[in-house]
Design a protein around this motif. Structure first.
Motif, PDB file in Angstrom:
ATOM      1  N   TYR A 480       5.052  21.424  28.274  1.00 29.91           N
ATOM      2  CA  TYR A 480       4.951  22.430  28.949  1.00 29.91           C
ATOM      3  C   TYR A 480       5.185  23.558  27.563  1.00 29.91           C
ATOM      4  CZ  TYR A 480       6.003  26.652  31.566  1.00 29.91           C
ATOM      5  OH  TYR A 480       6.148  27.979  32.178  1.00 29.91           O
ATOM      6  N   LYS A 481       6.191  23.376  26.737  1.00 28.38           N
ATOM      7  CA  LYS A 481       6.497  24.245  25.760  1.00 28.38           C
ATOM      8  C   LYS A 481       5.340  24.233  24.537  1.00 28.38           C
ATOM      9  CE  LYS A 481       9.222  23.101  22.600  1.00 28.38           C
ATOM     10  NZ  LYS A 481      10.549  22.902  21.762  1.00 28.38           N
ATOM     11  N   LYS A 482       4.705  23.019  24.285  1.00 28.58           N
ATOM     12  CA  LYS A 482       3.898  22.709  23.305  1.00 28.58           C
ATOM     13  C   LYS A 482       2.388  23.533  23.671  1.00 28.58           C
ATOM     14  CE  LYS A 482       5.969  18.311  21.972  1.00 28.58           C
ATOM     15  NZ  LYS A 482       5.661  16.878  21.781  1.00 28.58           N
ATOM     16  N   CYS A 483       2.291  23.113  24.891  1.00 30.24           N
ATOM     17  CA  CYS A 483       0.791  23.829  25.240  1.00 30.24           C
ATOM     18  C   CYS A 483       1.123  25.604  25.379  1.00 30.24           C
ATOM     19  CB  CYS A 483       0.626  23.191  26.774  1.00 30.24           C
ATOM     20  SG  CYS A 483      -1.185  23.788  27.447  1.00 30.24           S
ATOM     21  N   LEU A 484       2.114  25.926  25.820  1.00 34.94           N
ATOM     22  CA  LEU A 484       2.183  27.328  25.895  1.00 34.94           C
ATOM     23  C   LEU A 484       1.956  28.177  24.301  1.00 34.94           C
ATOM     24  CD1 LEU A 484       5.068  27.859  28.215  1.00 34.94           C
ATOM     25  CD2 LEU A 484       2.795  28.613  28.685  1.00 34.94           C
ATOM     26  N   ILE A 485       2.834  27.459  23.295  1.00 33.99           N
ATOM     27  CA  ILE A 485       2.850  27.837  22.075  1.00 33.99           C
ATOM     28  C   ILE A 485       1.373  27.724  21.431  1.00 33.99           C
ATOM     29  CG2 ILE A 485       3.758  27.526  19.703  1.00 33.99           C
ATOM     30  CD1 ILE A 485       6.329  26.626  21.025  1.00 33.99           C
TER      31      ILE A 485
END
Length: 490
Positions: A480-485
């Motif tokens: 989730y964090k990787k995709c947002l960033i």
């Protein structure tokens, strides 16, 4: 009174009896003892020697008519082909060298009198002393001049232009979009469909491959991938992704795969369904949207849910806030980039009269101006309001309104000044405090990354002293964090 180029009163051009050039001889000799009155009695001569002395009852002799006491033979009916009026020899100019004296009235100019500059404030743009004395006590009764003169600078409290007011030619409202996510080039929907199929086939899921494809394609390209996926494998891509993913990462990927207008329509439907209404979501979507975006969302809402968006919002809201949303749902805001300064001054005066200069608030005036004027025009209105009062317009909205209508109007004001700063604040609020408002975070990142995420990142860093990526990394985790960033960095 006469003017050059025009015959004097009761006079005319040569060849017409009773109408002579200045200084010429009269066609009739003066009567002894003055003119003949209406009853046939003599009366004092009312004309100076240079003016006609023929009777006022018959100023122009007609055919067959003769002045009293004149021989009839002096004026005979005209013969065939001749003029009915006697001819006279041409008269010499009464002026030396054919020039009129210096004190002769000047000829009127064929051009209109010059007007004051267009940017000079009309009288109506300044409040009267009686209106402002209670609001601004340092304005004395002698602050205003008479007539249409603008009040002197001393009539206003010393003010300085706020830093967030910028010249219109470089205002944030007129900046071009600056996204972090741009269309992939080269783009091969067939190859991307194969990569996604391989990432979800068999045991386990390759989330990294999914992020590598979907977080680096714009929404229109993702729709082509979904269509190609169904063509190649006979399966729905979104359904496969839902079955393979979980948690907030699944929610983010589904948001990316949904057409933007459908996604925003679903967000509004979620905000109005169930118990209570999420007004913040409605304000974020409706109060910041352009005419085209609002109309597209309305069509998507009707397609997905079979209901009219305007009626849905009317049923879930009330009062001034409902009227604000209904006005915005029309999608009829003026989007002309031309700025009319005089109109902005008039609007600023009307807003002042509707708010600070009266007991209570005339919400309809605020609604009309903020929902119909273009963003560049509204920026000029806010600037003119500040010049009139020395107050920031957003502070005026805060003092005059409360609740949802205040939040809606402030969202419009913030969008007019700098929409990227508005969304930067919304992102910070979604991650501030305990927990994270993931729905708002996903909605803003997944939609604004294709519009103005670069500006939002810059505004975020300027406002909070920390990069948006860093705060996202602190508040989220995993894929989730990787995709947002990936969406924020681009």
């Amino acid at each position: 009174m006469s003017y050059p180029g025009y015959p004097p009163n009761n006079q005319g051009f040569p060849g017409q009896p009773g109408m002579q050039q200045p200084g010429s001889q009269l066609p009739y000799p003066p009567y002894p003892g003055g003119n003949i009155g209406q009853q046939g009695l003599p009366m004092p001569n009312a004309y100076p020697p240079s003016q006609p002395t023929y009777p006022s009852q018959n100023p122009y002799p007609q055919v067959g008519q003769y002045p009293p006491h004149q021989p009839a033979g002096q004026f005979l009916p005209p013969s065939a082909g001749s003029s009915m009026y006697p001819s006279y020899p041409p008269q010499a100019s009464p002026y030396a060298n054919n020039q009129p004296p210096s004190n002769y009235p000047p000829q009127a100019s064929p051009y209109p009198i010059s007007q004051p500059p267009l940017n000079y404030p009309p009288q109506s743009t300044y409040p009267s002393h009686q209106q402002t004395s209670s609001v601004y006590p340092n304005m004395t009764s002698g602050s205003y001049g008479g007539g249409s003169q603008a009040p002197p600078q001393a009539a206003y409290p010393p003010i300085s232009t706020p830093a967030h007011y910028q010249p219109l030619n470089s205002s944030p409202a007129q900046k071009k979009s600056n996204p972090t996510l741009r269309p992939a080039n080269p783009f091969d929907a067939h190859r991307d469909a194969e990569i996604l199929r391989k990432a979800m086939k068999g045991f386990g899921t390759d989330e990294k491959a999914i992020i590598q494809v979907l977080a680096h394609r714009v929404n229109s390209q993702r729709q082509e991938i979904a269509q190609q996926f169904k063509t190649m494998y006979g399966k729905d891509l979104i359904s496969d992704l839902k079955s393979e993913l979980s948690g907030k990462f699944k929610d983010l990927i589904v948001a990316l795969m949904t057409p933007t207008n459908d996604f925003l329509a679903k967000e509004i439907q979620n905000a109005v369904s169930g118990i209570g209404t999420n007004e913040e979501t409605i304000i974020e979507i409706i109060c910041t949207a352009s005419n085209a975006e609002i109309n597209n969302i309305k069509m998507a809402y009707h397609k997905l849910f079979g209901n009219d968006l305007e009626k849905e919002l009317m049923g879930e809201t009330s009062g001034s806030f409902r009227r604000l949303l209904v006005s915005l749902c029309q999608g009829k805001r003026n989007e002309n980039t031309f700025v009319d300064v005089a109109s902005a001054q008039s609007d600023a005066q009307n807003l002042l009269q509707a708010g600070e200069l009266q007991f209570g608030t005339d919400e309809s005036t605020f609604n009309m101006i903020l929902c119909s004027r273009s963003f560049p025009q509204l920026q000029q209105v806010f600037l003119e309001y500040h010049r009139l009062t020395g107050r920031d317009f957003e502070d005026v909205v805060k003092s005059e309104f409360s609740g949802d209508i205040e939040n809606g109007l402030r969202a419009i004001v913030k969008s007019v000044r700098d929409k990227s700063s508005y969304f930067a604040k919304r992102l910070n609020e979604s991650m501030a405090g305990f927990g994270t408002n993931d729905r708002a975070l996903i909605r803003i990142v997944s939609t604004r990354c294709e519009i103005d995420m670069v500006e939002i990142k810059n505004a975020y860093l300027s406002m909070y002293g920390k990069s948006l990526e860093a705060d996202i990394a602190d508040d989220t985790s995993g894929d989730y964090k990787k995709c947002l960033i990936a969406l924020v960095v681009g």
